[in-house]
Motif scaffolding. Structure first.
Motif, PDB file in Angstrom:
ATOM      1  N   HIS A 215       0.767  -1.496   0.252  1.00 22.45           N
ATOM      2  CA  HIS A 215       0.335   0.077  -0.128  1.00 22.45           C
ATOM      3  C   HIS A 215       1.343   1.297  -0.002  1.00 22.45           C
ATOM      4  O   HIS A 215       0.097   1.890   0.139  1.00 22.45           O
ATOM      5  N   ALA A 216       1.925   0.773  -0.947  1.00 25.59           N
ATOM      6  CA  ALA A 216       2.638   2.562  -0.986  1.00 25.59           C
ATOM      7  C   ALA A 216       1.769   3.338  -1.373  1.00 25.59           C
ATOM      8  O   ALA A 216       3.320   3.931  -1.982  1.00 25.59           O
ATOM      9  N   HIS A 217       1.323   2.815  -2.434  1.00 23.09           N
ATOM     10  CA  HIS A 217       0.557   3.723  -3.608  1.00 23.09           C
ATOM     11  C   HIS A 217      -0.238   2.747  -4.264  1.00 23.09           C
ATOM     12  O   HIS A 217      -0.949   2.308  -3.776  1.00 23.09           O
ATOM     13  N   GLU A 218      -1.520   4.584  -4.892  1.00 24.57           N
ATOM     14  CA  GLU A 218      -2.575   3.492  -5.627  1.00 24.57           C
ATOM     15  C   GLU A 218      -2.075   2.536  -5.990  1.00 24.57           C
ATOM     16  O   GLU A 218      -1.047   2.330  -6.887  1.00 24.57           O
ATOM     17  N   PRO A 219      -3.622   1.756  -6.326  1.00 29.51           N
ATOM     18  CA  PRO A 219      -2.875   1.061  -7.746  1.00 29.51           C
ATOM     19  C   PRO A 219      -2.835   2.103  -9.426  1.00 29.51           C
ATOM     20  O   PRO A 219      -3.331   2.656  -8.788  1.00 29.51           O
ATOM     21  N   LEU A 220      -2.009   0.636  -9.795  1.00 30.51           N
ATOM     22  CA  LEU A 220      -1.324   1.494 -11.461  1.00 30.51           C
ATOM     23  C   LEU A 220      -2.095   1.364 -11.974  1.00 30.51           C
ATOM     24  O   LEU A 220      -1.694  -0.807 -11.951  1.00 30.51           O
TER      25      LEU A 220
END
Length: 190
Positions: free
Chosen positions: A134-139
């Motif tokens: 969960h380090a970033h939004e889904p890509l």
């Protein structure tokens, strides 16, 4: 995973001497990672994160230790870290094409095997990557694979489970050999 490590370190800090620093070390793709916990001068617990020799913040640590090798954010940050530590030279950015400029369409290779001509055509598959940390939004990224066509049309390829059926031309050739066994040594690209 990082949440579990932090939880364990907090439990250890509370259960044992709170003045002693608690440390968790692990290897991630040949790089020593370290999460440590100790109390600051106000008595509050403070986590510190290291990736190799570099001290990083929690978000950076999560991205650097991400297990999804296709993630463009992970790739970019890993490259930046390699340059920062002197393990790699800076990479020049690829030139951007001007809007509406001509560009190559999908790559296509003609393969001769078993007295037939097969066509392996590059295919792109849109994929959503959900960061396990969960380090970033889904890509949304594009993953490249190959489709195979024969004299009668489409034969194989596409998306299988969580990856393209054929990631490389070598895989296409192995598949052709298995589907059409002959005495020939190997398929040839013409």
């Amino acid at each position: 995973m990082l949440n579990d490590v932090e939880k364990q370190l907090l439990q250890d800090l509370e259960a044992q001497d709170p003045r002693v620093e608690r440390v968790h070390e692990a290897w991630a793709e040949g790089v020593l990672t370290r999460v440590s916990l100790k109390r600051n001068h106000h008595g509050e617990p403070v986590f510190r994160y290291r990736f190799g020799p570099s001290r990083v913040d929690r978000g950076t640590f999560q991205t650097l230790t991400c297990t999804e090798s296709r993630c463009p954010q992970r790739q970019a940050l890993r490259q930046q870290w390699l340059v920062h530590t002197g393990l790699a030279a800076p990479v020049a950015r690829p030139a951007q094409l001007a809007p509406n400029s001509p560009c190559a369409l999908a790559a296509e290779e003609h393969i001769v095997w078993a007295n037939q001509v097969f066509i392996a055509r590059e295919a792109r598959f849109p994929v959503t990557l959900n960061c396990a940390h969960h380090a970033h939004e889904p890509l949304r990224i594009s993953v490249t694979g190959w489709d195979v066509f024969g004299p009668s049309g489409y034969l194989a390829g596409g998306w299988a489970a969580d990856a393209p059926m054929f990631v490389s031309l070598a895989q296409v050739m192995v598949w052709l050999q298995a589907q059409h066994p002959t005495a020939e040594l190997a398929p040839t690209i013409c």
